[in-house]
Enzyme design. Structure first.
Site, PDB file in Angstrom:
ATOM      1  CG  ASP A   1      44.304  38.846  39.427  1.00  0.00           C
ATOM      2  OD1 ASP A   1      45.370  39.376  39.059  1.00  0.00           O
ATOM      3  OD2 ASP A   1      43.216  39.055  38.870  1.00  0.00           O
TER       4      ASP A   1
ATOM      5  CG  ASP B   1      39.441  38.939  37.644  1.00  0.00           C
ATOM      6  OD1 ASP B   1      40.690  38.892  37.824  1.00  0.00           O
ATOM      7  OD2 ASP B   1      38.900  39.748  36.888  1.00  0.00           O
TER       8      ASP B   1
END
Length: 249
Positions: free
Chosen positions: A21, A198
């Site tokens: 990410d 996250d």
């Protein structure tokens, strides 16, 4: 129960396919999408990983591909943007059929009205939909959620998804899990997907990785299916530096 990253340092990465990410994982979150700061050494770090893994590295982000290219113009790996609604594989860009549609245009128009009606909300538009951010006004979460759900329910082929301090309306079949599965097609059985993220949107990618005996790392707090956890993007970059340096020639 997740473990901290201390036991990850000695992992050999030669059989990894690395899925990263961007916001909150490689770079720190910022009050606004354009307010992030890209660390000076990140471009070089990603380039070294790309060489070490023979190209088996991809960014899988809610950002659009064009935005990722703007922040990381020299990144040579694959890009999966807008939660998988866009992809750049081997330099070829593929976009979701709803891009440029009346459905997306209406979603953006309705989201713009909703954001304007609630002081402090900010709107991020993408070619694949819209994101209503309430980071600056956390107390407005219920109102923002009500608006996002209403907009999504009225838009054929679109869904509302939660992310950190935001609600996104995007194509229902655009997922980070799909991005991981697509990238892993044709990979030898010994290649393991490794997902680092996250947000709640990264959990589906982690679940897809676990289908192939993958390794998953959650950054920050929050419920997770990942076996490992790191505190912040600085810790992620430190881990990646260690991985790419270990055994490098």
């Amino acid at each position: 129960m997740t473990e901290d990253g201390s036991t990850l340092r000695d992992r050999k990465i030669d059989d990894f396919f690395l899925f990263l990410d961007f916001d909150g994982t490689l770079v720190d979150l910022a009050p606004t999408p354009d307010g992030i700061s890209v660390p000076d050494d990140l471009t070089d770090l990603l380039a070294r990983l790309h060489r070490r893994l023979d190209g088996r590295i991809a960014l899988v982000s809610g950002r659009e591909v064009a935005t990722l290219e703007r922040f990381l113009p020299d990144f040579a790996g694959d890009l999966y943007g807008a939660h998988g609604a866009e992809s750049r594989q081997s330099g070829r860009l593929t976009r979701h059929p709803l891009v440029g549609s009346a459905v997306v245009a209406d979603v953006q128009a309705q989201a713009r009205k909703a954001a304007a009606a609630i002081e402090g909300l900010t709107l991020e538009t993408k070619d694949t939909g819209a994101v209503i951010h309430y980071r600056g006004v956390p107390h407005a979460e219920p109102e923002a959620l009500t608006a996002a759900v209403r907009i999504a329910e009225a838009a054929e082929g679109m869904e509302m998804h939660r992310s950190k301090m935001a609600f996104e309306i995007r194509p229902a079949d655009a997922t980070k899990a799909g991005a991981v599965r697509t990238a892993m097609e044709g990979q030898p059985d010994h290649i393991r997907p490794v997902v680092i993220g996250d947000d709640v949107t990264d959990e589906e990618a982690m679940e897809a990785a676990l289908e192939r005996d993958g390794l998953c790392i959650r950054v920050g707090d929050g419920d997770t299916c990942a076996a490992y956890r790191l505190p912040d993007p600085a810790a992620v970059r430190q881990l990646l530096h260690g991985w790419v340096t270990e055994g490098a020639v």
